[in-house]
Design a protein around this motif. Structure first.
Motif, PDB file in Angstrom:
ATOM      1  N   ASP A   1       0.819  -1.213   0.000  1.00 28.32           N
ATOM      2  CA  ASP A   1       0.000   0.000   0.000  1.00 28.32           C
ATOM      3  C   ASP A   1       0.854   1.266   0.000  1.00 28.32           C
ATOM      4  O   ASP A   1       0.383   2.351   0.342  1.00 28.32           O
ATOM      5  CB  ASP A   1      -0.935   0.012   1.211  1.00 28.32           C
ATOM      6  CG  ASP A   1      -1.999  -1.064   1.122  1.00 28.32           C
ATOM      7  OD1 ASP A   1      -2.332  -1.493  -0.001  1.00 28.32           O
ATOM      8  OD2 ASP A   1      -2.496  -1.487   2.182  1.00 28.32           O
TER       9      ASP A   1
ATOM     10  N   LYS B   1      -3.790  -9.340  13.390  1.00 29.93           N
ATOM     11  CA  LYS B   1      -5.210  -9.716  13.274  1.00 29.93           C
ATOM     12  C   LYS B   1      -6.106  -8.484  13.285  1.00 29.93           C
ATOM     13  O   LYS B   1      -7.192  -8.508  12.716  1.00 29.93           O
ATOM     14  CB  LYS B   1      -5.601 -10.661  14.408  1.00 29.93           C
ATOM     15  CG  LYS B   1      -4.959 -12.021  14.298  1.00 29.93           C
ATOM     16  CD  LYS B   1      -5.360 -12.902  15.464  1.00 29.93           C
ATOM     17  CE  LYS B   1      -4.674 -14.269  15.357  1.00 29.93           C
ATOM     18  NZ  LYS B   1      -4.994 -15.106  16.530  1.00 29.93           N
ATOM     19  N   ASP B   2      -5.639  -7.410  13.929  1.00 32.98           N
ATOM     20  CA  ASP B   2      -6.426  -6.183  14.027  1.00 32.98           C
ATOM     21  C   ASP B   2      -5.849  -5.040  13.208  1.00 32.98           C
ATOM     22  O   ASP B   2      -6.293  -3.901  13.334  1.00 32.98           O
ATOM     23  CB  ASP B   2      -6.505  -5.733  15.496  1.00 32.98           C
ATOM     24  CG  ASP B   2      -7.231  -6.730  16.371  1.00 32.98           C
ATOM     25  OD1 ASP B   2      -8.206  -7.334  15.895  1.00 32.98           O
ATOM     26  OD2 ASP B   2      -6.807  -6.910  17.527  1.00 32.98           O
ATOM     27  N   ASN B   3      -4.849  -5.341  12.358  1.00 36.57           N
ATOM     28  CA  ASN B   3      -4.209  -4.271  11.596  1.00 36.57           C
ATOM     29  C   ASN B   3      -3.902  -4.772  10.186  1.00 36.57           C
ATOM     30  O   ASN B   3      -2.970  -5.548   9.987  1.00 36.57           O
ATOM     31  CB  ASN B   3      -2.927  -3.813  12.307  1.00 36.57           C
ATOM     32  CG  ASN B   3      -2.350  -2.581  11.680  1.00 36.57           C
ATOM     33  OD1 ASN B   3      -1.870  -2.629  10.560  1.00 36.57           O
ATOM     34  ND2 ASN B   3      -2.396  -1.470  12.402  1.00 36.57           N
ATOM     35  N   GLU B   4      -4.677  -4.313   9.225  1.00 39.08           N
ATOM     36  CA  GLU B   4      -4.546  -4.777   7.846  1.00 39.08           C
ATOM     37  C   GLU B   4      -3.176  -4.454   7.247  1.00 39.08           C
ATOM     38  O   GLU B   4      -2.587  -5.279   6.540  1.00 39.08           O
ATOM     39  CB  GLU B   4      -5.651  -4.163   6.984  1.00 39.08           C
ATOM     40  CG  GLU B   4      -5.648  -4.654   5.567  1.00 39.08           C
ATOM     41  CD  GLU B   4      -6.758  -4.064   4.718  1.00 39.08           C
ATOM     42  OE1 GLU B   4      -6.720  -4.263   3.498  1.00 39.08           O
ATOM     43  OE2 GLU B   4      -7.653  -3.390   5.257  1.00 39.08           O
TER      44      GLU B   4
ATOM     45  N   GLN C   1      -0.679  -6.878   8.585  1.00 36.41           N
ATOM     46  CA  GLN C   1      -0.910  -8.204   8.009  1.00 36.41           C
ATOM     47  C   GLN C   1      -0.348  -8.283   6.592  1.00 36.41           C
ATOM     48  O   GLN C   1       0.275  -9.281   6.220  1.00 36.41           O
ATOM     49  CB  GLN C   1      -2.398  -8.546   8.000  1.00 36.41           C
ATOM     50  CG  GLN C   1      -2.675  -9.957   7.505  1.00 36.41           C
ATOM     51  CD  GLN C   1      -2.030 -11.009   8.379  1.00 36.41           C
ATOM     52  OE1 GLN C   1      -2.297 -11.071   9.566  1.00 36.41           O
ATOM     53  NE2 GLN C   1      -1.184 -11.841   7.810  1.00 36.41           N
ATOM     54  N   LYS C   2      -0.540  -7.246   5.807  1.00 34.90           N
ATOM     55  CA  LYS C   2      -0.001  -7.235   4.442  1.00 34.90           C
ATOM     56  C   LYS C   2       1.525  -7.293   4.455  1.00 34.90           C
ATOM     57  O   LYS C   2       2.133  -7.970   3.624  1.00 34.90           O
ATOM     58  CB  LYS C   2      -0.472  -5.996   3.683  1.00 34.90           C
ATOM     59  CG  LYS C   2      -1.920  -6.066   3.251  1.00 34.90           C
ATOM     60  CD  LYS C   2      -2.309  -4.824   2.467  1.00 34.90           C
ATOM     61  CE  LYS C   2      -3.743  -4.872   2.022  1.00 34.90           C
ATOM     62  NZ  LYS C   2      -4.102  -3.688   1.221  1.00 34.90           N
TER      63      LYS C   2
ATOM     64  N   ASP D   1       2.494 -10.809   5.350  1.00 34.12           N
ATOM     65  CA  ASP D   1       2.241 -11.682   4.194  1.00 34.12           C
ATOM     66  C   ASP D   1       3.357 -11.557   3.171  1.00 34.12           C
ATOM     67  O   ASP D   1       3.754 -12.544   2.551  1.00 34.12           O
ATOM     68  CB  ASP D   1       0.901 -11.341   3.540  1.00 34.12           C
ATOM     69  CG  ASP D   1      -0.300 -11.736   4.385  1.00 34.12           C
ATOM     70  OD1 ASP D   1      -0.135 -12.521   5.338  1.00 34.12           O
ATOM     71  OD2 ASP D   1      -1.399 -11.235   4.083  1.00 34.12           O
TER      72      ASP D   1
END
Length: 52
Positions: free
Chosen positions: A6, A33-36, A39-40, A43
């Motif tokens: 992003d 789990k609570d922060n996109e 997590q990206k 990943d």
């Protein structure tokens, strides 16, 4: 930070979330789990948990 999917803003958010998690002793994968943005980042690059 700049390589985040992003862009720099997402990278900055992920970096800040990782710092906040570390300060309270929360595992990165749990914090993600609570922060996109975090997590990206996990990943894309993975995460290594270190015991204090």
């Amino acid at each position: 930070i700049h390589g985040h999917p992003d862009g720099a803003i997402g990278g900055g958010k992920a970096f800040r979330a990782a710092i906040d998690a570390a300060l309270v002793g929360c595992p990165l994968r749990e914090a993600a789990k609570d922060n996109e943005a975090l997590q990206k980042a996990i990943d894309r690059w993975g995460a290594i948990e270190v015991e204090a």
